[in-house]
Design a protein around this motif. Structure first.
Motif, PDB file in Angstrom:
ATOM      1  N   GLN A 193       0.826  -1.201   0.000  1.00 22.66           N
ATOM      2  CA  GLN A 193       0.000   0.000   0.000  1.00 22.66           C
ATOM      3  C   GLN A 193       0.862   1.254   0.000  1.00 22.66           C
ATOM      4  O   GLN A 193       0.541   2.249  -0.646  1.00 22.66           O
ATOM      5  CB  GLN A 193      -0.927   0.003   1.221  1.00 22.66           C
ATOM      6  CG  GLN A 193      -1.851   1.216   1.270  1.00 22.66           C
ATOM      7  CD  GLN A 193      -2.783   1.183   2.464  1.00 22.66           C
ATOM      8  OE1 GLN A 193      -3.194   0.108   2.900  1.00 22.66           O
ATOM      9  NE2 GLN A 193      -3.126   2.335   2.986  1.00 22.66           N
ATOM     10  N   ARG A 194       1.977   1.210   0.752  1.00 17.64           N
ATOM     11  CA  ARG A 194       2.867   2.370   0.800  1.00 17.64           C
ATOM     12  C   ARG A 194       3.450   2.662  -0.576  1.00 17.64           C
ATOM     13  O   ARG A 194       3.528   3.818  -1.002  1.00 17.64           O
ATOM     14  CB  ARG A 194       3.980   2.135   1.820  1.00 17.64           C
ATOM     15  CG  ARG A 194       4.927   3.323   1.989  1.00 17.64           C
ATOM     16  CD  ARG A 194       5.825   3.130   3.185  1.00 17.64           C
ATOM     17  NE  ARG A 194       5.065   3.203   4.421  1.00 17.64           N
ATOM     18  CZ  ARG A 194       4.791   4.336   5.041  1.00 17.64           C
ATOM     19  NH1 ARG A 194       5.205   5.493   4.544  1.00 17.64           N
ATOM     20  NH2 ARG A 194       4.104   4.333   6.163  1.00 17.64           N
ATOM     21  N   GLU A 195       3.871   1.607  -1.289  1.00 15.11           N
ATOM     22  CA  GLU A 195       4.416   1.823  -2.632  1.00 15.11           C
ATOM     23  C   GLU A 195       3.329   2.310  -3.578  1.00 15.11           C
ATOM     24  O   GLU A 195       3.574   3.156  -4.443  1.00 15.11           O
ATOM     25  CB  GLU A 195       5.036   0.531  -3.165  1.00 15.11           C
ATOM     26  CG  GLU A 195       5.732   0.719  -4.509  1.00 15.11           C
ATOM     27  CD  GLU A 195       6.438  -0.534  -4.998  1.00 15.11           C
ATOM     28  OE1 GLU A 195       6.864  -0.548  -6.170  1.00 15.11           O
ATOM     29  OE2 GLU A 195       6.551  -1.495  -4.214  1.00 15.11           O
ATOM     30  N   PHE A 196       2.115   1.787  -3.412  1.00 17.38           N
ATOM     31  CA  PHE A 196       0.996   2.247  -4.233  1.00 17.38           C
ATOM     32  C   PHE A 196       0.775   3.742  -4.003  1.00 17.38           C
ATOM     33  O   PHE A 196       0.592   4.508  -4.962  1.00 17.38           O
ATOM     34  CB  PHE A 196      -0.267   1.458  -3.879  1.00 17.38           C
ATOM     35  CG  PHE A 196      -1.358   1.573  -4.906  1.00 17.38           C
ATOM     36  CD1 PHE A 196      -1.582   0.560  -5.820  1.00 17.38           C
ATOM     37  CD2 PHE A 196      -2.174   2.702  -4.972  1.00 17.38           C
ATOM     38  CE1 PHE A 196      -2.599   0.654  -6.777  1.00 17.38           C
ATOM     39  CE2 PHE A 196      -3.176   2.812  -5.912  1.00 17.38           C
ATOM     40  CZ  PHE A 196      -3.385   1.790  -6.823  1.00 17.38           C
ATOM     41  N   ALA A 197       0.818   4.150  -2.729  1.00 13.53           N
ATOM     42  CA  ALA A 197       0.645   5.572  -2.411  1.00 13.53           C
ATOM     43  C   ALA A 197       1.726   6.410  -3.082  1.00 13.53           C
ATOM     44  O   ALA A 197       1.447   7.482  -3.638  1.00 13.53           O
ATOM     45  CB  ALA A 197       0.676   5.777  -0.905  1.00 13.53           C
ATOM     46  N   ASP A 198       2.963   5.936  -3.042  1.00 13.89           N
ATOM     47  CA  ASP A 198       4.066   6.661  -3.687  1.00 13.89           C
ATOM     48  C   ASP A 198       3.822   6.810  -5.183  1.00 13.89           C
ATOM     49  O   ASP A 198       4.054   7.876  -5.767  1.00 13.89           O
ATOM     50  CB  ASP A 198       5.393   5.937  -3.451  1.00 13.89           C
ATOM     51  CG  ASP A 198       5.872   6.046  -2.014  1.00 13.89           C
ATOM     52  OD1 ASP A 198       5.406   6.960  -1.301  1.00 13.89           O
ATOM     53  OD2 ASP A 198       6.707   5.218  -1.602  1.00 13.89           O
ATOM     54  N   ARG A 199       3.360   5.738  -5.802  1.00 16.17           N
ATOM     55  CA  ARG A 199       3.162   5.763  -7.257  1.00 16.17           C
ATOM     56  C   ARG A 199       2.037   6.690  -7.689  1.00 16.17           C
ATOM     57  O   ARG A 199       2.082   7.266  -8.778  1.00 16.17           O
ATOM     58  CB  ARG A 199       2.896   4.351  -7.777  1.00 16.17           C
ATOM     59  CG  ARG A 199       4.109   3.434  -7.671  1.00 16.17           C
ATOM     60  CD  ARG A 199       3.901   2.156  -8.465  1.00 16.17           C
ATOM     61  NE  ARG A 199       5.006   1.229  -8.278  1.00 16.17           N
ATOM     62  CZ  ARG A 199       5.132   0.072  -8.923  1.00 16.17           C
ATOM     63  NH1 ARG A 199       4.209  -0.287  -9.814  1.00 16.17           N
ATOM     64  NH2 ARG A 199       6.157  -0.726  -8.688  1.00 16.17           N
ATOM     65  N   VAL A 200       1.015   6.837  -6.843  1.00 16.48           N
ATOM     66  CA  VAL A 200      -0.090   7.729  -7.211  1.00 16.48           C
ATOM     67  C   VAL A 200       0.137   9.142  -6.671  1.00 16.48           C
ATOM     68  O   VAL A 200      -0.705  10.028  -6.863  1.00 16.48           O
ATOM     69  CB  VAL A 200      -1.450   7.191  -6.705  1.00 16.48           C
ATOM     70  CG1 VAL A 200      -1.754   5.850  -7.326  1.00 16.48           C
ATOM     71  CG2 VAL A 200      -1.496   7.117  -5.187  1.00 16.48           C
ATOM     72  N   GLY A 201       1.277   9.362  -5.983  1.00 18.88           N
ATOM     73  CA  GLY A 201       1.601  10.702  -5.500  1.00 18.88           C
ATOM     74  C   GLY A 201       0.797  11.126  -4.298  1.00 18.88           C
ATOM     75  O   GLY A 201       0.536  12.319  -4.099  1.00 18.88           O
ATOM     76  N   MET A 202       0.401  10.159  -3.455  1.00 18.75           N
ATOM     77  CA  MET A 202      -0.368  10.479  -2.256  1.00 18.75           C
ATOM     78  C   MET A 202       0.441  10.168  -1.006  1.00 18.75           C
ATOM     79  O   MET A 202       1.259   9.241  -1.000  1.00 18.75           O
ATOM     80  CB  MET A 202      -1.678   9.668  -2.211  1.00 18.75           C
ATOM     81  CG  MET A 202      -2.709  10.070  -3.231  1.00 18.75           C
ATOM     82  SD  MET A 202      -4.250   9.097  -3.059  1.00 18.75           S
ATOM     83  CE  MET A 202      -4.871   9.696  -1.472  1.00 18.75           C
TER      84      MET A 202
END
Length: 294
Positions: free
Chosen positions: A33-42
């Motif tokens: 989830q943390r990497e997903f957040a990084d990828r979407v800029g959140m």
């Protein structure tokens, strides 16, 4: 929510919300989830809130989640269209467990930060945090082994929230001078949440004075903030303003003014309030850069 844990077939129904579908997309992605957040800029905490339904996803965030999660925006908003590839019910359940752990940590972090801000670092007990989250002290200790860990996490939590807010303001500012104006507005203590942010910041200073092990984290947050100010001032110089001025010195003066006045506002010292703080900061870069609208 069982519909999410049981897979895409069950979540794509009439009762599912945008948050439900966004959570399924995150669950189905082969990354954390943390990497997903990084990828979407959140900010990871902001994403966690959105997945719990406690924060409204903005249009550009929906678009980014759709792109990274390889689904359509139409699916996220309405449930119509192809859902994400889940890799099977068991895979989704394993990912759900991991995401649920992230959500639990975010919940504990948010409660910890708020309690420290409003009660004071030394008055908050682990039992208070557990009670606020409806969990056990053991679960709190799992995420934050000591109160020092909790204070560090609270500082980063509010710093990340501040920077996320600032990025939103900068996104709609059309000039560097306007960004400096927005920077001032974000510093002001006008809401209870602003006061919480400043309270943790000031408390982290106090503890760092007495405990050298806390200084590196406190310094890192300060340097990150000061670099934004310095970068804006140097951009102004490249645009023809403040020629010959010492940008480093201006950044140091400005950040010191902000800190000093915010402490006065927080403590109710003298006649300092948010309005007066704004007025003084608007003149902080005179005569080199004028922030007052003419």
């Amino acid at each position: 929510m069982t519909s999410i844990q049981d897979g895409a077939e069950d979540i794509a129904d009439d009762t599912a919300t945008l948050a439900d579908r966004a959570r399924l997309v995150v669950l189905s992605a082969p990354i954390s989830q943390r990497e997903f957040a990084d990828r979407v800029g959140m900010d990871p905490t902001a994403l966690s809130k959105a997945l719990r339904g406690n924060r409204r996803l903005q249009d550009h965030e929906v678009a980014a989640i759709a792109q990274v999660g390889k689904v359509s925006q139409r699916y996220l908003r309405t449930g119509a269209g192809r859902p994400p590839a889940t890799g099977g019910g068991q895979a989704v359940r394993r990912r759900a467990d991991a995401v649920d752990a992230d959500l639990r940590r975010a919940q504990i972090l948010e409660a910890t930060a708020r309690l420290i801000a409003r009660r004071g670092f030394h008055k908050v007990r682990v039992a208070d945090i557990a009670r606020a989250c409806g969990t056990s002290t053991g679960t709190v200790h799992y995420h934050f082994p000591t109160k020092d860990h909790a204070l560090r996490a609270a500082l980063v939590f509010y710093a990340d929230r501040f920077h996320a807010r600032l990025e939103e303001e900068f996104r709609t500012a059309d000039t560097t001078v306007e960004k400096l104006r927005r920077l001032i507005e974000v510093q002001l203590t006008t809401t209870e949440e602003d006061a919480d942010e400043w309270s943790v910041w000031v408390q982290s200073w106090n503890e760092a004075i007495l405990d050298p092990t806390l200084r590196e984290g406190q310094k890192g947050v300060h340097v990150r903030w000061r670099e934004i100010v310095l970068d804006l001032l140097r951009t102004c110089q490249r645009e023809g303003m403040a020629q010959g001025a010492d940008a480093e010195a201006m950044a140091s003066r400005f950040t010191s003014m902000v800190d000093g006045m915010a402490i006065q506002v927080l403590a109710g010292t003298g006649d300092m309030d948010a309005s007066r703080m704004r007025e003084l900061l608007l003149d902080a870069f005179e005569p080199y850069i004028s922030l007052r609208r003419r």
